[in-house]
Scaffold this motif. Structure first.
Motif, mmCIF file in Angstrom:
data_model
loop_
_atom_site.group_PDB
_atom_site.id
_atom_site.type_symbol
_atom_site.label_atom_id
_atom_site.label_comp_id
_atom_site.label_asym_id
_atom_site.label_seq_id
_atom_site.Cartn_x
_atom_site.Cartn_y
_atom_site.Cartn_z
ATOM 1 N N HIS A 97 0.831 -1.208 0.000
ATOM 2 C CA HIS A 97 0.000 0.000 0.000
ATOM 3 C C HIS A 97 0.864 1.256 0.000
ATOM 4 O O HIS A 97 0.512 2.246 -0.641
ATOM 5 C CB HIS A 97 -0.961 -0.010 1.199
ATOM 6 C CG HIS A 97 -2.076 -0.987 1.039
ATOM 7 N ND1 HIS A 97 -3.151 -0.770 0.198
ATOM 8 C CD2 HIS A 97 -2.280 -2.204 1.585
ATOM 9 C CE1 HIS A 97 -3.971 -1.805 0.250
ATOM 10 N NE2 HIS A 97 -3.452 -2.698 1.078
ATOM 11 N N VAL A 98 2.013 1.215 0.684
ATOM 12 C CA VAL A 98 2.947 2.346 0.646
ATOM 13 C C VAL A 98 3.477 2.489 -0.788
ATOM 14 O O VAL A 98 3.619 3.597 -1.298
ATOM 15 C CB VAL A 98 4.095 2.175 1.668
ATOM 16 C CG1 VAL A 98 5.150 3.271 1.506
ATOM 17 C CG2 VAL A 98 3.546 2.172 3.092
ATOM 18 N N SER A 99 3.697 1.361 -1.467
ATOM 19 C CA SER A 99 4.115 1.363 -2.873
ATOM 20 C C SER A 99 3.066 2.069 -3.741
ATOM 21 O O SER A 99 3.407 2.897 -4.587
ATOM 22 C CB SER A 99 4.320 -0.085 -3.344
ATOM 23 O OG SER A 99 4.291 -0.187 -4.739
ATOM 24 N N ASP A 100 1.779 1.743 -3.511
ATOM 25 C CA ASP A 100 0.691 2.428 -4.225
ATOM 26 C C ASP A 100 0.714 3.921 -3.926
ATOM 27 O O ASP A 100 0.571 4.758 -4.819
ATOM 28 C CB ASP A 100 -0.678 1.888 -3.777
ATOM 29 C CG ASP A 100 -0.995 0.493 -4.295
ATOM 30 O OD1 ASP A 100 -0.330 0.037 -5.246
ATOM 31 O OD2 ASP A 100 -1.925 -0.125 -3.748
ATOM 32 N N LEU A 101 0.876 4.243 -2.651
ATOM 33 C CA LEU A 101 0.815 5.619 -2.169
ATOM 34 C C LEU A 101 1.916 6.481 -2.787
ATOM 35 O O LEU A 101 1.646 7.581 -3.254
ATOM 36 C CB LEU A 101 0.948 5.578 -0.647
ATOM 37 C CG LEU A 101 0.475 6.749 0.180
ATOM 38 C CD1 LEU A 101 0.040 6.238 1.545
ATOM 39 C CD2 LEU A 101 1.549 7.774 0.336
ATOM 40 N N VAL A 102 3.164 5.993 -2.799
ATOM 41 C CA VAL A 102 4.269 6.799 -3.343
ATOM 42 C C VAL A 102 4.273 6.773 -4.877
ATOM 43 O O VAL A 102 4.835 7.661 -5.507
ATOM 44 C CB VAL A 102 5.655 6.398 -2.783
ATOM 45 C CG1 VAL A 102 5.667 6.519 -1.268
ATOM 46 C CG2 VAL A 102 6.083 5.014 -3.218
ATOM 47 N N GLY A 103 3.649 5.750 -5.458
ATOM 48 C CA GLY A 103 3.496 5.670 -6.908
ATOM 49 C C GLY A 103 4.795 5.417 -7.649
ATOM 50 O O GLY A 103 5.845 5.199 -7.049
ATOM 51 N N PRO A 104 4.720 5.469 -8.987
ATOM 52 C CA PRO A 104 5.896 5.155 -9.808
ATOM 53 C C PRO A 104 7.041 6.153 -9.631
ATOM 54 O O PRO A 104 8.192 5.832 -9.908
ATOM 55 C CB PRO A 104 5.368 5.175 -11.242
ATOM 56 C CG PRO A 104 4.024 5.796 -11.186
ATOM 57 C CD PRO A 104 3.522 5.742 -9.778
ATOM 58 N N GLY A 105 6.766 7.352 -9.142
ATOM 59 C CA GLY A 105 7.814 8.357 -8.935
ATOM 60 C C GLY A 105 8.515 8.217 -7.597
ATOM 61 O O GLY A 105 9.509 8.890 -7.343
ATOM 62 N N GLY A 106 8.002 7.334 -6.729
ATOM 63 C CA GLY A 106 8.598 7.134 -5.414
ATOM 64 C C GLY A 106 9.296 5.804 -5.333
ATOM 65 O O GLY A 106 9.339 5.044 -6.300
ATOM 66 N N VAL A 107 9.856 5.512 -4.159
ATOM 67 C CA VAL A 107 10.530 4.227 -3.953
ATOM 68 C C VAL A 107 10.355 3.797 -2.503
ATOM 69 O O VAL A 107 10.300 4.644 -1.607
ATOM 70 C CB VAL A 107 12.026 4.292 -4.372
ATOM 71 C CG1 VAL A 107 12.810 5.212 -3.475
ATOM 72 C CG2 VAL A 107 12.656 2.925 -4.416
#
Length: 165
Positions: free
Chosen positions: A98-108
């Motif tokens: 869910h943190v992966s979803d939250l930060v999205g493709p621009g995050g890590v």
């Protein structure tokens, strides 16, 4: 929870988090890998006016301390789209997904887990989520994995060990 016209998904005050308003309200994140569930969570598909579909994943507060904190009204989760997160105590990756979803493709999300058993599930989840970097190492010894982790905006600690501080 069925998608379509019965469910309306609205942004939560924490960027990247959403509330699905239907028969029962549910916390959710926008699925970075549409069509894929991580832990058999419910998925909600909503059709936009232009005909495109967006899929959301229900975020269970009974399986995630972070989701419980958001529902409990925590002031700031310090994570938003584009954030770089060091997640200590990733386990099999339920909340990490869910943190992966939250930060999205621009995050890590650098996900650190010590248990090889949980780490196997974490690695398998990360294969489909390109913004998750699984690290199977003891979170208490950052010198062992520091070369894998870049600068981060947030450190989230979900470690359950007898000598933690």
């Amino acid at each position: 929870m069925k998608g379509g016209s019965k469910v309306v998904v609205e942004p939560h005050r924490h960027e990247g988090v959403f509330i699905a308003k239907g028969k029962e309200d549910a916390l959710c994140t926008k699925n970075m890998v549409p069509g894929e569930a991580v832990y058999n969570e419910k998925r909600i598909s909503v059709q936009n006016e232009d005909g495109t579909k967006v899929e959301y994943r229900v975020w269970n507060p009974f399986r995630s301390k972070l989701a419980a904190a958001v529902l409990g009204g925590v002031d700031n989760i310090w994570m938003k789209p584009g954030s770089k997160v060091l997640y200590l105590g990733a386990a099999s990756g339920t909340t990490v997904s869910h943190v992966s979803d939250l930060v999205g493709p621009g995050g890590v999300v650098y996900a650190v887990e010590f248990s090889h058993r949980s780490g196997r599930d974490l690695v398998n989840m990360a294969k489909k989520r390109t913004n998750v970097i699984p690290i199977i190492e003891d979170a208490r010894h950052p010198a062992k994995y520091r070369m894998l982790v870049g600068m981060v905006d947030v450190i989230f600690s979900d470690v359950a060990q007898p000598d933690q501080f």
